[in-house]
Write an enzyme that holds these catalytic residues in place. Structure first.
Site, PDB file in Angstrom:
ATOM      1  N   LYS A  22       0.809  -1.308   0.020  1.00 12.72           N
ATOM      2  CA  LYS A  22      -0.051  -0.158  -0.067  1.00 12.72           C
ATOM      3  C   LYS A  22       0.831   1.228   0.166  1.00 12.72           C
ATOM      4  CE  LYS A  22      -1.833   1.727   3.867  1.00 12.72           C
ATOM      5  NZ  LYS A  22      -1.445   3.042   4.146  1.00 12.72           N
ATOM      6  N   ASN A  23       1.972   1.296   0.752  1.00 11.41           N
ATOM      7  CA  ASN A  23       2.853   2.414   1.161  1.00 11.41           C
ATOM      8  C   ASN A  23       3.609   2.726  -0.085  1.00 11.41           C
ATOM      9  OD1 ASN A  23       1.243   2.988   3.459  1.00 11.41           O
ATOM     10  ND2 ASN A  23       3.356   2.636   4.667  1.00 11.41           N
ATOM     11  N   CYS A 126      -5.566  13.513  13.248  1.00  9.24           N
ATOM     12  CA  CYS A 126      -5.517  11.937  12.842  1.00  9.24           C
ATOM     13  C   CYS A 126      -5.280  11.115  14.153  1.00  9.24           C
ATOM     14  CB  CYS A 126      -4.150  11.914  12.075  1.00  9.24           C
ATOM     15  SG  CYS A 126      -3.771  10.343  11.990  1.00  9.24           S
ATOM     16  N   ARG A 131       0.791  14.481  13.612  1.00  3.76           N
ATOM     17  CA  ARG A 131       0.910  14.252  12.281  1.00  3.76           C
ATOM     18  C   ARG A 131       1.295  15.438  11.377  1.00  3.76           C
ATOM     19  NH1 ARG A 131      -0.942   8.413   9.946  1.00  3.76           N
ATOM     20  NH2 ARG A 131       1.081   8.579   8.506  1.00  3.76           N
ATOM     21  N   ASP A 316       4.502   0.513  11.932  1.00  6.50           N
ATOM     22  CA  ASP A 316       3.308   0.071  11.635  1.00  6.50           C
ATOM     23  C   ASP A 316       3.200  -1.590  11.856  1.00  6.50           C
ATOM     24  OD1 ASP A 316       2.591   2.196  10.433  1.00  6.50           O
ATOM     25  OD2 ASP A 316       3.321   1.720   8.086  1.00  6.50           O
ATOM     26  N   ARG A 408      -8.708  -0.605   4.713  1.00 11.25           N
ATOM     27  CA  ARG A 408      -7.896   0.461   4.167  1.00 11.25           C
ATOM     28  C   ARG A 408      -6.562  -0.059   3.546  1.00 11.25           C
ATOM     29  NH1 ARG A 408      -6.911   5.370   7.406  1.00 11.25           N
ATOM     30  NH2 ARG A 408      -5.828   6.073   5.612  1.00 11.25           N
TER      31      ARG A 408
HETATM   32  C1  UD1 Z   1       4.480   7.073   6.297  1.00  4.76           C
HETATM   33  C2  UD1 Z   1       3.524   5.391   6.047  1.00  4.76           C
HETATM   34  C3  UD1 Z   1       2.991   5.173   7.529  1.00  4.76           C
HETATM   35  C4  UD1 Z   1       4.108   5.069   8.781  1.00  4.76           C
HETATM   36  C5  UD1 Z   1       4.769   6.211   8.733  1.00  4.76           C
HETATM   37  C6  UD1 Z   1       6.327   5.973   9.407  1.00  4.76           C
HETATM   38  C7  UD1 Z   1       2.740   5.959   3.902  1.00  4.76           C
HETATM   39  C8  UD1 Z   1       1.466   6.122   3.025  1.00  4.76           C
HETATM   40  N1  UD1 Z   1       2.345   5.925   5.390  1.00  4.76           N
HETATM   41  O1  UD1 Z   1       3.372   8.034   6.768  1.00  4.76           O
HETATM   42  O2  UD1 Z   1       2.251   3.892   7.185  1.00  4.76           O
HETATM   43  O3  UD1 Z   1       3.670   4.690   9.852  1.00  4.76           O
HETATM   44  O4  UD1 Z   1       5.499   6.512   7.231  1.00  4.76           O
HETATM   45  O5  UD1 Z   1       6.894   4.892   8.859  1.00  4.76           O
HETATM   46  O6  UD1 Z   1       3.736   5.562   3.539  1.00  4.76           O
HETATM   47  N2  UD1 Z   1       6.411  14.559  10.666  1.00  4.76           N
HETATM   48  C9  UD1 Z   1       6.483  15.886  11.166  1.00  4.76           C
HETATM   49  N3  UD1 Z   1       6.443  16.921   9.874  1.00  4.76           N
HETATM   50  C10 UD1 Z   1       6.209  16.656   8.833  1.00  4.76           C
HETATM   51  C11 UD1 Z   1       6.044  15.166   8.591  1.00  4.76           C
HETATM   52  C12 UD1 Z   1       6.217  14.409   9.445  1.00  4.76           C
HETATM   53  O7  UD1 Z   1       7.220  16.565  12.219  1.00  4.76           O
HETATM   54  O8  UD1 Z   1       5.935  17.581   8.009  1.00  4.76           O
HETATM   55  C13 UD1 Z   1       6.792  13.433  11.956  1.00  4.76           C
HETATM   56  C14 UD1 Z   1       5.312  12.716  12.115  1.00  4.76           C
HETATM   57  O9  UD1 Z   1       4.590  13.322  12.977  1.00  4.76           O
HETATM   58  C15 UD1 Z   1       6.271  11.454  12.902  1.00  4.76           C
HETATM   59  C16 UD1 Z   1       7.576  11.532  11.806  1.00  4.76           C
HETATM   60  O10 UD1 Z   1       7.659  12.660  11.337  1.00  4.76           O
HETATM   61  O11 UD1 Z   1       6.382  11.698  14.076  1.00  4.76           O
HETATM   62  C17 UD1 Z   1       7.228  10.375  10.789  1.00  4.76           C
HETATM   63  O12 UD1 Z   1       6.389  10.692   9.851  1.00  4.76           O
HETATM   64  P1  UD1 Z   1       6.369  10.310   8.429  1.00  4.76           P
HETATM   65  O13 UD1 Z   1       7.428   9.412   8.176  1.00  4.76           O
HETATM   66  O14 UD1 Z   1       6.106  11.634   7.660  1.00  4.76           O
HETATM   67  O15 UD1 Z   1       5.042   9.256   8.208  1.00  4.76           O
HETATM   68  P2  UD1 Z   1       4.100   9.511   6.947  1.00  4.76           P
HETATM   69  O16 UD1 Z   1       4.872   9.787   5.733  1.00  4.76           O
HETATM   70  O17 UD1 Z   1       2.782  10.247   7.098  1.00  4.76           O
END
Ligand code: UD1
Length: 429
Positions: A22-23, A126, A131, A316, A408
């Site tokens: 999915k990711n 969320c 996030r 995850d 999902r």
């Molecule tokens: C992706 C995955 C999700 C997984 C996560 C971490 C997909 C579709 N989803 O989510 O399944 O759980 O990686 O492996 O691939 N953060 C910030 N600022 C930002 C962005 C992120 O502070 O602008 C923080 C988040 O709050 C979190 C950390 O960074 O604490 C990691 O998040 P991130 O790796 O960005 O997760 P996603 O890409 O949303």
């Protein structure tokens, strides 16, 4: 609303086919916005999130055709999508759609890179913490986009196009890294991304983008270099296997006992999780068809695990591991460092008889002799599947409510487990 009914106590034996990730599928579909030519994706899982992204892309004018089944193909084969963003008719991604799936915010990058503008709703709250998207916006700004927040939307403009830059992420972010790579492919000059996420899905998307004509090197390492090109073309790409689905079923076998082949799974995509499973007492063997996981009698041993970005143990799989450890002989500790507040499954596991104590980001799980079935509620994708794992070893009947969370991210879960001997059924309506 659908529910899932499970009667615990059955061993699992047989083969579980692992679907496409999915990711990786979501960012690959989003990458189609970078070109006016057709992108063909094979091994696409049939998931609610994929269907929702089809709608979101459709709103921008993207045309998606699903190939019919070829002879001999079954539901175990992924779908093939032919995606054409030849005509982008709208660069706005509305709140109603983005708020339902956070990853849809990522359309910002290809829209600005190709069209010079985008208006994308901020995803909003969320269930698993705040996030934020500040680092995604920072990456776009570094590449020259002007971004303002207007009535809940990120409004981005780059009338003269994006230009290459150095982007240093203060924190590892998967979405931030996808965003930076996609935007940089069409930027003028060279972009260097430091402290990039190393998740296998990043490398898979970069592979596909390179087939489309991008010049990306270092994807899968902490330092990624992108030489911008004037335009990208079409390509054909097969999505890599889902390491989270793999790890989830591996834990299900460790929980229920039995012997399962996880077909098409690739051990290098989840080595940290497989190591933990072996410590816990499961037998894990790589074969040329996938990964074999077995547990025949014997108690589960407790483990100490801290989640962190790849290659460490993935957040995850945290909820699933916690479900498994509820039956270990002894006390386990799991520290969640990626997302704050990702412990919503705890109260539901407690309803099944688990003994779990939370202190900040640290969970202490005292293994118990037995779990007992009960009605429980799914709160998010990974939490809901942890309840399924617990239910496989619980005495009597468990009803998991709000199954749409499962749909999902897990394709035909009840079918895959049912064919291996689990007593599991979907109750519709
Ligand atoms: C992706 C995955 C999700 C997984 C996560 C971490 C997909 C579709 N989803 O989510 O399944 O759980 O990686 O492996 O691939 N953060 C910030 N600022 C930002 C962005 C992120 O502070 O602008 C923080 C988040 O709050 C979190 C950390 O960074 O604490 C990691 O998040 P991130 O790796 O960005 O997760 P996603 O890409 O949303």
């Amino acid at each position: 609303m659908d529910r899932i009914r499970i009667v615990g106590g059955r061993r699992l034996t047989g083969t579980i086919p692992i679907s496409g990730a999915k990711n990786a599928t979501l960012p690959l579909m989003i990458a189609s916005l970078l070109t006016d030519q057709t992108l063909i994706l094979d091994n696409v899982p049939r998931l609610a999130d994929v269907a929702l992204l089809e709608r979101i892309l459709g709103n921008h004018g993207v045309d998606i055709m699903v190939s019919g089944k070829r002879s001999g193909e079954t539901a175990d084969h992924g779908q093939t999508l032919h995606i054409s963003a030849a005509h982008i008719v709208d660069t706005t991604a509305p709140y109603e759609l983005v708020s339902r799936m956070r990853a849809s915010f990522w359309v910002l990058a290809p829209l600005v890179a190709r069209m010079g503008q985008a208006r994308v709703s901020l995803p909003g709250g969320c269930a698993i913490g705040t996030r934020p998207v500040d680092l995604l916006i920072m990456a776009m700004e570094r590449l020259g986009a002007q971004i303002e927040i207007d009535r809940g939307y990120a409004v981005a403009r780059a009338p003269r196009g994006l230009r290459g830059a150095e982007i240093v992420f203060p924190k590892v972010t998967v979405g931030g890294t996808h965003t930076a790579i996609m935007a940089a492919t069409l930027a003028a000059g060279t972009t260097v991304i430091e402290n990039a996420a190393r998740e296998p899905e990043i490398a898979d998307v970069a592979d596909c983008l390179n087939k489309m004509g991008a010049r990306i090197s270092g994807a899968g390492t902490q330092r990624i270099v992108v030489e911008g090109v004037a335009r990208l073309g079409g390509a054909r790409h097969a999505v890599l296997p889902d390491r989270i689905e793999t790890g989830t079923y591996a834990m299900a076998v460790a929980m229920a006992g039995g012997d399962i082949l996880l077909q098409n799974a690739r051990p290098e995509l989840l080595q940290a999780a497989l190591d933990v499973l072996q410590q816990a007492g499961a037998m894990v063997t790589a074969t040329n068809q996938g990964i074999r996981v077995a547990r025949n009698g014997g108690a589960l041993a407790p483990v100490e695990v801290t989640t962190a970005p790849f290659p460490a143990f993935p957040t995850d799989l945290q909820a699933q591991l916690m479900a498994l450890m509820t039956r270990a002989r002894g006390t386990s500790h799991i520290v969640e460092t990626v997302f704050e507040n990702r412990f919503m499954h705890v109260q539901e596991l407690v309803r099944l008889g688990a003994r779990i104590h939370l202190q900040g980001e640290r969970a202490t799980i005292e293994g118990v002799e037995r779990l007992k079935g009960a009605p429980v509620m799914a709160t998010d994708l990974r939490a809901s599947v942890s309840l399924v794992i617990a239910a496989l070893a619980a005495e009597g009947e468990t009803i998991v409510n709000r199954v749409y969370h499962l749909d999902r991210g897990f394709e035909r879960l009840e079918d895959k487990l049912g064919r291996c001997g689990a007593e599991i059924e979907r109750l519709s309506g």
